[in-house]
Design a protein around this motif. Sequence first.
Motif, mmCIF file in Angstrom:
data_model
loop_
_atom_site.group_PDB
_atom_site.id
_atom_site.type_symbol
_atom_site.label_atom_id
_atom_site.label_comp_id
_atom_site.label_asym_id
_atom_site.label_seq_id
_atom_site.Cartn_x
_atom_site.Cartn_y
_atom_site.Cartn_z
ATOM 1 N N ARG A 119 0.825 -1.217 0.000
ATOM 2 C CA ARG A 119 0.000 0.000 0.000
ATOM 3 C C ARG A 119 0.858 1.267 0.000
ATOM 4 O O ARG A 119 0.500 2.273 -0.613
ATOM 5 N N ILE A 120 1.996 1.225 0.688
ATOM 6 C CA ILE A 120 2.905 2.376 0.673
ATOM 7 C C ILE A 120 3.434 2.605 -0.733
ATOM 8 O O ILE A 120 3.464 3.730 -1.246
ATOM 9 N N ARG A 121 3.854 1.510 -1.389
ATOM 10 C CA ARG A 121 4.402 1.616 -2.745
ATOM 11 C C ARG A 121 3.346 2.071 -3.749
ATOM 12 O O ARG A 121 3.569 2.992 -4.531
ATOM 13 N N SER A 122 2.195 1.389 -3.732
ATOM 14 C CA SER A 122 1.166 1.681 -4.734
ATOM 15 C C SER A 122 0.551 3.056 -4.530
ATOM 16 O O SER A 122 0.123 3.711 -5.487
ATOM 17 N N GLY A 123 0.509 3.521 -3.271
ATOM 18 C CA GLY A 123 -0.095 4.821 -2.986
ATOM 19 C C GLY A 123 0.876 5.973 -3.023
ATOM 20 O O GLY A 123 0.486 7.133 -2.825
ATOM 21 N N GLY A 124 2.167 5.672 -3.254
ATOM 22 C CA GLY A 124 3.165 6.736 -3.283
ATOM 23 C C GLY A 124 3.275 7.475 -1.960
ATOM 24 O O GLY A 124 3.538 8.679 -1.920
ATOM 25 N N VAL A 125 3.063 6.745 -0.851
ATOM 26 C CA VAL A 125 3.112 7.373 0.478
ATOM 27 C C VAL A 125 4.569 7.689 0.829
ATOM 28 O O VAL A 125 5.446 6.827 0.685
ATOM 29 N N GLU A 172 -0.881 10.665 9.632
ATOM 30 C CA GLU A 172 -2.233 10.181 9.965
ATOM 31 C C GLU A 172 -2.718 9.158 8.949
ATOM 32 O O GLU A 172 -3.280 8.116 9.306
ATOM 33 N N GLY A 173 -2.454 9.450 7.670
ATOM 34 C CA GLY A 173 -2.864 8.514 6.621
ATOM 35 C C GLY A 173 -2.137 7.192 6.739
ATOM 36 O O GLY A 173 -2.731 6.115 6.584
ATOM 37 N N LEU A 174 -0.838 7.260 7.040
ATOM 38 C CA LEU A 174 -0.070 6.026 7.218
ATOM 39 C C LEU A 174 -0.596 5.255 8.418
ATOM 40 O O LEU A 174 -0.731 4.016 8.356
ATOM 41 N N GLY A 175 -0.918 5.967 9.498
ATOM 42 C CA GLY A 175 -1.436 5.303 10.688
ATOM 43 C C GLY A 175 -2.692 4.510 10.398
ATOM 44 O O GLY A 175 -2.850 3.376 10.854
ATOM 45 N N GLU A 176 -3.599 5.088 9.613
ATOM 46 C CA GLU A 176 -4.840 4.394 9.250
ATOM 47 C C GLU A 176 -4.540 3.136 8.435
ATOM 48 O O GLU A 176 -5.148 2.078 8.651
ATOM 49 N N THR A 177 -3.580 3.253 7.496
ATOM 50 C CA THR A 177 -3.203 2.103 6.667
ATOM 51 C C THR A 177 -2.599 0.991 7.511
ATOM 52 O O THR A 177 -2.971 -0.184 7.383
ATOM 53 N N VAL A 178 -1.681 1.356 8.379
ATOM 54 C CA VAL A 178 -0.995 0.376 9.221
ATOM 55 C C VAL A 178 -1.987 -0.332 10.141
ATOM 56 O O VAL A 178 -1.981 -1.564 10.256
ATOM 57 N N ARG A 179 -2.855 0.422 10.779
ATOM 58 C CA ARG A 179 -3.834 -0.189 11.678
ATOM 59 C C ARG A 179 -4.755 -1.149 10.914
ATOM 60 O O ARG A 179 -5.027 -2.270 11.369
#
Length: 533
Positions: A468-474, A496-503
């Motif tokens: 998700r980090i790679r595909s979303g360009g985070v 905050e966006g990363l936190g939501e993804t990780v959780r």
Amino acid sequence: DRRLVLDTLRPVLESESIPKYGQNVKFDYEVLHNNGIEVSPLSFDTMIASYLLDPGKRQHGLSALALEHLGVGMTPIERLIGKGSEQQSFAEVDVGPAGDYACADADITLRLTHLLSERLEEEGLTGLLESVEMPLVRVLAGMELAGVKLDTAMLRKLSDRLGAEIADLRGRICELAGAEFNLDSPKQGSMVLFEKLDLPRGRRTKTGYSTDIGVLEGLRGEHEVAGLLLEYRQLQKLRSAYLDALPGLVNERTGRVHTSFNQTVTSTGRLSSSNPNLQNIPIRTELGREIRKAFVAAEGRVLLSADYSQIELRIMAHLSGDPGLLAAFREGLDVHRSTAALMFDVPEEEVTPDQRDRAKTINFGIMYGMGRFGLARRLDISNGEAADFIDRYFDTYPGVSEYTDRAIEEAAERGYASTMLGRKRPISGLDSDNARVRSMAERIAVNTPIQGSAADLIKLAMIAIDDRIRSGGVPAQMVLQVHDELVFEVEEEAREGLGETVRAEMEGPGGMEFDVPLVANLAWGRDWFEAHA
């Protein structure tokens, strides 16, 4: 010319239609990445395949595998590059012998790929390799290449401060012992403890009676010197292994520390790390916390720590299906307090801190297959009291008692224990006449499905989050994994966006379903300790 060679190889190595096989392929991936080539797809690793087939085996190197599976003895690299002071770089070896050596590596790796892939299929382990271990290689490579920033000045100050504390401790120990001696010498330590102070002797070694951690722990109540020696060794170890060693491991080019994450070392499927080993930094001691403060985020970034809450207890609840444990987790109760209330027959609000601590020790002890002797030592109570606690625990959670019996019985029938995803760990000794050997085998049988499933779970989460980090360009990078914790470095505005993804990915990873909710605790900070607080 290097550019000519790389440009010639690039179309093959980067072609998605050509599978890539390797031995310890993560290393090759990183070398080529640093030279502008993204190898894909990473389809098979003979080292990982060997590990999946027998995780207890220590030798998964190419030479060992070639001899074991093909009966082929491979040329030692020292024959080409020499040894000691006369050793040269492989780049200096003549092209002819270098080519022969490299081609033998490739040939043996391909032959092992065909052989081991068949073995994996027979053992039902192909899915684990393809869906977990091989996708994880790229994730770990990304983490190793990224590294983590270190505050070396802070570590040097801490080392100086600790050096003074160690010197004071050394003086105090010698004063209490009534003799000057080398605290780092097991032989001198043995003479002081068992001859001069006449403390109870234990196991004998070549240099005298043993002064290992277990012996010193047992002597704590006999003389103050034993406890202080333990403290001295722990401080000395932390100082040498981390405070003094870490600054020297900072890469001059990147200014960061690049640990290695190992997939083929532990018997349970857990990852380990080396150069430096970050798994052993104690989080519960003040010094351990100080060391974690030295792992910092780069300018304009923060660290995010995501830690599974009581994941192994949750998995035990799922595997045992015990109604009481399942209810406690589903209702979001403090499981240790809930256990204490049931065991000691008191309302939860009246559970004392001591009762909760004892319940916590038993919760984890049962999960690791601890018997009455181990529990008695841990709680400093009699064997009879410990047996009573265990009986009470199993009366409280009968499903757990049934799970432990079932786990041991199934391991004895199959010859191995397995995780929820089918990872296998061969177990011997369950039918041994030696009580100690049999007890150890039973502990492994009980714990492997729990700890191994936790290892599989976090690996799946790592793969999903990285995707998700790679595909979303985070603007983020996973940088550390320690047991049940993941650490990310992320730009401030994206946290905050990363936190939501990780959780989302940690609490609901694909491929594994649980009868209890999974909980990931998230925290941010400028350094690793702050992010873990």
